[in-house]
Design an enzyme around this catalytic site. Structure first.
Site, mmCIF file in Angstrom:
data_model
loop_
_atom_site.group_PDB
_atom_site.id
_atom_site.type_symbol
_atom_site.label_atom_id
_atom_site.label_comp_id
_atom_site.label_asym_id
_atom_site.label_seq_id
_atom_site.Cartn_x
_atom_site.Cartn_y
_atom_site.Cartn_z
ATOM 1 N N HIS A 24 -2.010 5.428 6.614
ATOM 2 C CA HIS A 24 -0.623 5.887 6.660
ATOM 3 C C HIS A 24 -0.582 7.342 6.180
ATOM 4 O O HIS A 24 -1.503 7.814 5.509
ATOM 5 C CB HIS A 24 0.260 5.077 5.702
ATOM 6 C CG HIS A 24 0.297 3.608 5.942
ATOM 7 N ND1 HIS A 24 0.674 3.048 7.137
ATOM 8 C CD2 HIS A 24 0.050 2.559 5.110
ATOM 9 C CE1 HIS A 24 0.642 1.723 7.033
ATOM 10 N NE2 HIS A 24 0.266 1.401 5.811
ATOM 11 N N CYS A 78 0.822 -1.211 0.000
ATOM 12 C CA CYS A 78 0.000 0.000 0.000
ATOM 13 C C CYS A 78 0.853 1.256 0.000
ATOM 14 O O CYS A 78 0.555 2.219 -0.704
ATOM 15 C CB CYS A 78 -0.948 -0.008 1.197
ATOM 16 S SG CYS A 78 -0.127 -0.170 2.781
#
Lengths: 338, 338
Positions: free
Chosen positions: A221, A141
């Protein structure tokens, strides 16, 4: 209609299954689970054929009242390709012990090491290199997030060097046993982190150094990028390029999207299944050029951003579509990606 | 014995009071509070004379059974210098409305703007420039952390450019009403943040760009530094320089100090009052030189690291000591700083 098996119906597997099911040139022939938990029940409720990852557990599934269609071996018999969404490190073992022996094409996730698979994939960077491949790994990711924004910038004006600090969520929302609760963890405590080399598995020539830390949050994130440019366009050119880049959205703190939590709220309001934000969210205010260096901040929904890349990887490896742009557009349309 | 008044006995004020009381060339003539809360009671229990910051509240203190020695004006009458530890922005107002009219020397904290005070201070960067000054501002905890490690590196091999990503705690441990609870906040969402210019108020010539984000933790800030060097020494030279740098310690993840929480546990085990870590903790594993660029990560105890600098600022401004090194050593010894 190509037949896709999903080995491992967890955080990524269930999302890839739904994304594959939304395409008109591929279908899900089955998903596998090791346990008859709520996810197994919901897979059946969604209409997927469920297969046991561990054949000896037939009684366990039977006792739980969860009806299986057979073992993973029977699922693999029906598949043109398998998307391996098993836990980190298991994919490489499955490649050696199962897929290679069966001569079955397989896609792996970012938890596997590049060297164990031999070829990595991002739709925007190297679709062409994966056409017809036996095995490929969709990068993680974080690396997907780096690829999505750095590739269009590299195409626009060239990149001399990237420095990036990756602020990673401590655990996924459902991982109740993991921390940190109240700490910042250099992770790894060494510099550089693996994210830079990982980006180089798909953006082969980019000069990048990354630093990574874990913080006590579960939602997304966050990346802080410092990009030395080869030529220096107007900031407006960069903004225009990112605005028209697929799977990237610009968000504004001054419109109430000043944090990862608010960006997730936006994904909920889009009506997305599981609140998934498949796009990389770049903060518009953060974009700035100082002395030939571009700065920006972006947010990554770790559970979702790699999913459309998995669909594109299926098309490339099965040679359903040899034009990256056409596959990307088809995937985007089927998944309502902005 | 020079007389020091502490205006505002909160997070920083109470620590500065204790640090001043530990010196043999200055004494605390009083501390001030706006409210008769637990901190007010503990100030008296410690033997400090307590003064009311708001004179009209005499009855409030009386009803609470907290005995005051007078109003702040009476405290200022007794002082050679005041350390203003009032909330952000109040210091500048106090300078104009009180200290300038009284011709009273004053030290301010990092929450005040440099321009409002006109002179900033760090013991290692510009002690000499503050000798005899009327007003000076001890730079913030983050800027103090940048000063402490970048100055010795600049002295060793010169700095071409610094890039730093500041990962800031969302709130102090006792600030129960503040967040974020589960989010990462670009703060500011623009790049660069104010930390770079703030460092330039004490390290005048350094070329630095900073990016700052808030995360859900209360214990410490964390910095990620990327430092382009003018000359490139061995990594061992850098390590040796930082090891012998005052108010900087090297910590190792492989010795169990892999997070801010464990570094705070270390401060507890040192037996420090309030668990204060006055030193900047640099992760030894993170130190690395790649292509003339130094990388490292460090942790900042936001409540404590500026306290010894406040003591040094008192010595410089009152001309008790004109040699920075001697003041630093004296302060360190009195506070058991490593």
């Amino acid at each position: 209609m190509k037949a896709v098996a999903i080995n491992g119906y967890g955080t990524i597997g269930k999302r890839v299954a739904d994304a594959v099911a939304a395409q008109d040139d591929m279908k899900v022939v089955g998903v596998s689970k090791t346990k008859p938990d709520f996810e197994a029940e919901m897979a059946i409720a969604k209409g997927y054929d469920l297969y046991m990852a561990i054949p000896e557990r037939e009684k366990l599934f039977e006792d739980a009242g969860v009806q299986v269609s057979g073992t993973v071996d029977e699922m693999f018999d029906k598949a043109d390709i398998v998307v391996d969404c098993t836990p980190e490190g298991m994919g490489a073992k499955n490649k050696e012990n199962i897929y290679e022996k069966r001569d079955l094409k397989a896609i792996f996730e970012g938890g596997e090491k590049h060297d164990a698979i031999g070829l990595s994939f991002n739709s925007f960077c190297n679709y062409e290199d994966v056409i017809g491949a036996e095995y490929a790994r969709v990068v993680s990711c974080n690396t997907t997030g780096l690829s999505r924004t750095l590739k269009p910038i590299a195409d626009l004006c060239g990149i001399k060097k990237v420095r990036a600090v990756m602020v990673r969520r401590g655990a996924d929302p459902a991982q109740v046993k993991k921390g940190p609760i109240n700490a910042i963890i250099p992770n790894p405590p060494t510099v550089p982190s693996h994210h830079g080399p990982d980006l180089q598995t798909v953006m082969y020539d980019v000069d990048i150094t990354t630093i990574a830390i874990l913080v006590p949050t579960t939602l997304m994130h966050q990346h802080n990028l410092m990009v030395e440019l080869e030529s220096t366009p107007d900031l407006d050119d960069i903004i225009e390029t990112l605005e028209k880049t697929s799977r990237v959205i610009l968000v504004s703190a001054d419109k109430g999207l000043g944090s990862t939590a608010e960006v997730m709220e936006y994904a909920k309001d889009l009506g997305r299944s599981r609140n998934d934000l498949f796009e990389i969210a770049v903060w518009k205010e953060s974009l700035n050029i100082v002395e030939d260096e571009l700065y920006y901040m972006q947010a990554i929904h770790q559970e979702a951003d790699v999913v459309p890349e998995n669909v594109d990887a299926i098309r490339a490896m099965l040679e359903i579509e040899t034009d990256a742009q056409k596959s990307i557009e088809k995937t985007n349309k089927s998944m309502d990606i902005l």
